[in-house]
Design an enzyme around this catalytic site. Structure first.
Site, PDB file in Angstrom:
ATOM      1  N   HIS A  21      -2.843  -2.884  -3.416  1.00  0.00           N
ATOM      2  CA  HIS A  21      -4.046  -2.771  -2.785  1.00  0.00           C
ATOM      3  C   HIS A  21      -5.200  -2.655  -3.957  1.00  0.00           C
ATOM      4  O   HIS A  21      -6.051  -3.051  -3.870  1.00  0.00           O
ATOM      5  CB  HIS A  21      -4.106  -1.701  -1.868  1.00  0.00           C
ATOM      6  CG  HIS A  21      -5.202  -1.738  -0.884  1.00  0.00           C
ATOM      7  ND1 HIS A  21      -5.560  -0.410  -0.153  1.00  0.00           N
ATOM      8  CD2 HIS A  21      -6.323  -2.537  -0.868  1.00  0.00           C
ATOM      9  CE1 HIS A  21      -6.778  -0.952   0.604  1.00  0.00           C
ATOM     10  NE2 HIS A  21      -7.105  -2.201   0.078  1.00  0.00           N
ATOM     11  N   ASP A  37      -3.585   2.314  -4.682  1.00  0.00           N
ATOM     12  CA  ASP A  37      -2.223   2.264  -4.050  1.00  0.00           C
ATOM     13  C   ASP A  37      -1.814   0.844  -4.268  1.00  0.00           C
ATOM     14  O   ASP A  37      -2.596  -0.157  -4.530  1.00  0.00           O
ATOM     15  CB  ASP A  37      -2.453   2.720  -2.610  1.00  0.00           C
ATOM     16  CG  ASP A  37      -3.162   1.801  -1.747  1.00  0.00           C
ATOM     17  OD1 ASP A  37      -4.155   1.599  -2.084  1.00  0.00           O
ATOM     18  OD2 ASP A  37      -2.538   1.230  -0.873  1.00  0.00           O
ATOM     19  N   HIS A  69       0.915  -1.170   0.033  1.00  0.00           N
ATOM     20  CA  HIS A  69      -0.054   0.009  -0.224  1.00  0.00           C
ATOM     21  C   HIS A  69       0.954   1.121  -0.356  1.00  0.00           C
ATOM     22  O   HIS A  69       2.040   1.188   0.478  1.00  0.00           O
ATOM     23  CB  HIS A  69      -0.735   0.180   1.356  1.00  0.00           C
ATOM     24  CG  HIS A  69      -1.606  -1.116   1.791  1.00  0.00           C
ATOM     25  ND1 HIS A  69      -2.869  -1.097   1.546  1.00  0.00           N
ATOM     26  CD2 HIS A  69      -1.447  -2.165   2.069  1.00  0.00           C
ATOM     27  CE1 HIS A  69      -3.452  -2.288   1.913  1.00  0.00           C
ATOM     28  NE2 HIS A  69      -2.652  -3.073   2.402  1.00  0.00           N
ATOM     29  N   TYR A  70       0.390   2.534  -0.250  1.00  0.00           N
ATOM     30  CA  TYR A  70       0.773   3.713   0.013  1.00  0.00           C
ATOM     31  C   TYR A  70      -0.055   4.317   1.381  1.00  0.00           C
ATOM     32  O   TYR A  70      -1.357   3.677   1.130  1.00  0.00           O
ATOM     33  CB  TYR A  70       1.189   4.655  -0.920  1.00  0.00           C
ATOM     34  CG  TYR A  70       0.055   5.159  -1.682  1.00  0.00           C
ATOM     35  CD1 TYR A  70      -1.253   5.635  -1.240  1.00  0.00           C
ATOM     36  CD2 TYR A  70       0.175   5.414  -3.123  1.00  0.00           C
ATOM     37  CE1 TYR A  70      -2.225   6.421  -1.787  1.00  0.00           C
ATOM     38  CE2 TYR A  70      -1.025   5.996  -3.919  1.00  0.00           C
ATOM     39  CZ  TYR A  70      -1.955   6.666  -3.290  1.00  0.00           C
ATOM     40  OH  TYR A  70      -3.174   7.072  -3.966  1.00  0.00           O
ATOM     41  N   THR A  71       0.546   5.016   2.130  1.00  0.00           N
ATOM     42  CA  THR A  71      -0.179   5.621   3.123  1.00  0.00           C
ATOM     43  C   THR A  71      -1.252   6.609   2.847  1.00  0.00           C
ATOM     44  O   THR A  71      -2.509   6.556   3.370  1.00  0.00           O
ATOM     45  CB  THR A  71       0.849   6.152   4.091  1.00  0.00           C
ATOM     46  OG1 THR A  71       1.622   7.187   3.659  1.00  0.00           O
ATOM     47  CG2 THR A  71       1.611   5.262   4.898  1.00  0.00           C
ATOM     48  N   GLU A  94       2.349  -0.782   4.501  1.00  0.00           N
ATOM     49  CA  GLU A  94       1.974   0.565   4.306  1.00  0.00           C
ATOM     50  C   GLU A  94       3.465   1.357   3.820  1.00  0.00           C
ATOM     51  O   GLU A  94       4.354   1.344   4.799  1.00  0.00           O
ATOM     52  CB  GLU A  94       1.290   1.301   5.404  1.00  0.00           C
ATOM     53  CG  GLU A  94      -0.075   0.862   5.677  1.00  0.00           C
ATOM     54  CD  GLU A  94      -1.091   1.361   4.509  1.00  0.00           C
ATOM     55  OE1 GLU A  94      -0.704   2.273   3.645  1.00  0.00           O
ATOM     56  OE2 GLU A  94      -2.253   1.184   4.672  1.00  0.00           O
TER      57      GLU A  94
END
Ligand SMILES: [Zn+2]
Length: 226
Positions: A135, A145, A28-30, A93
């Site tokens: 994700h 993401d 994921h990215y945050t 993340e």
């Protein structure tokens, strides 16, 4: 190099179901303005989200939830015929403001730490290469993401996930190919093609299954069968 991990425990976890192996790795990215803000949210008991790890832009790695427990990172999700992937996955993340707050490149220090962390995780669990996903792959109608700036090709070169080789085949039914790769197929085709492109054809994220996009789908399926 041994990865240094800083503990930042989050209460947002549950037991995993009995008798099911951890077989999926979801990146994921945050999507928040800073890493500190993201970590605070992922540890907030009033919230419902968490992840096993957070990787900062400078390469610092934080552990929020032990791998033996279920973290709440994927939500409604689907891959290769299974739903609710939190039960059987590990979530990382990766700090980046994301498309909402100023999407930017992932620094080399950060990607090196992501690669080291992924390799350690892959050494501990029976996670096939085709189950290393974003994700947006597992929740294509809701999520973008880690997105089209994320270096999936570089990770694959390090043995993390798959990257298709050119093989010339540019035919095939896109929906059928996407289903074979692992995507749910009950969403509009452009949504699914966009998700595929964010991961495997990052220079063209437009939802159109042109010849090159189809070729990469075919190449990926060939790798999965190998
Ligand atoms: Zn996510």
């Amino acid at each position: 190099m041994t990865l240094r991990i800083t503990e930042r425990p989050s209460p947002n976890h549950e037991p995993r179901p009995d008798g099911e192996a951890i077989d999926t790795l979801i990146l994921h990215y945050t999507g928040m303005r800073s890493g500190a803000e993201a970590i605070a949210r992922l540890r907030d008991p009033a919230d419902i989200v968490s992840s096993h790890y957070v990787v900062e832009e400078d390469g610092q790695v934080f552990r929020l939830v032990p791998e033996a427990l279920k973290a709440r990172h994927a939500g409604v999700s689907h891959w290769r015929g299974r739903e609710a992937l939190n039960a059987t996955s590990i979530g990382i993340e990766i700090v980046n403001p994301g498309h909402e707050w100023g999407y930017r490149h992932f620094p080399a220090m950060q990607m090196a730490a992501v690669a080291d962390l992924c390799l350690e995780i892959l050494g501990r669990h029976p996670i096939p290469a085709r189950n290393v996903v974003g994700h947006s792959d597992v929740s294509p109608d809701r999520k973008q993401d880690p997105g089209e700036l994320f270096d999936w090709e570089g990770l694959a070169a390090n043995g993390i996930g798959l990257w298709p080789q050119q093989d010339g085949a540019t035919d095939g039914d896109a929906l059928e190919l996407l289903g074979r790769i692992g995507y749910r197929t009950d969403l509009p085709l452009p949504v699914l093609v966009t998700a595929f492109q964010r991961h495997w054809r990052q220079e063209q994220v437009d939802g159109i299954a042109d010849a090159e996009t189809l070729a990469r789908m075919q190449g990926l399926i060939r790798l999965m069968a190998a």
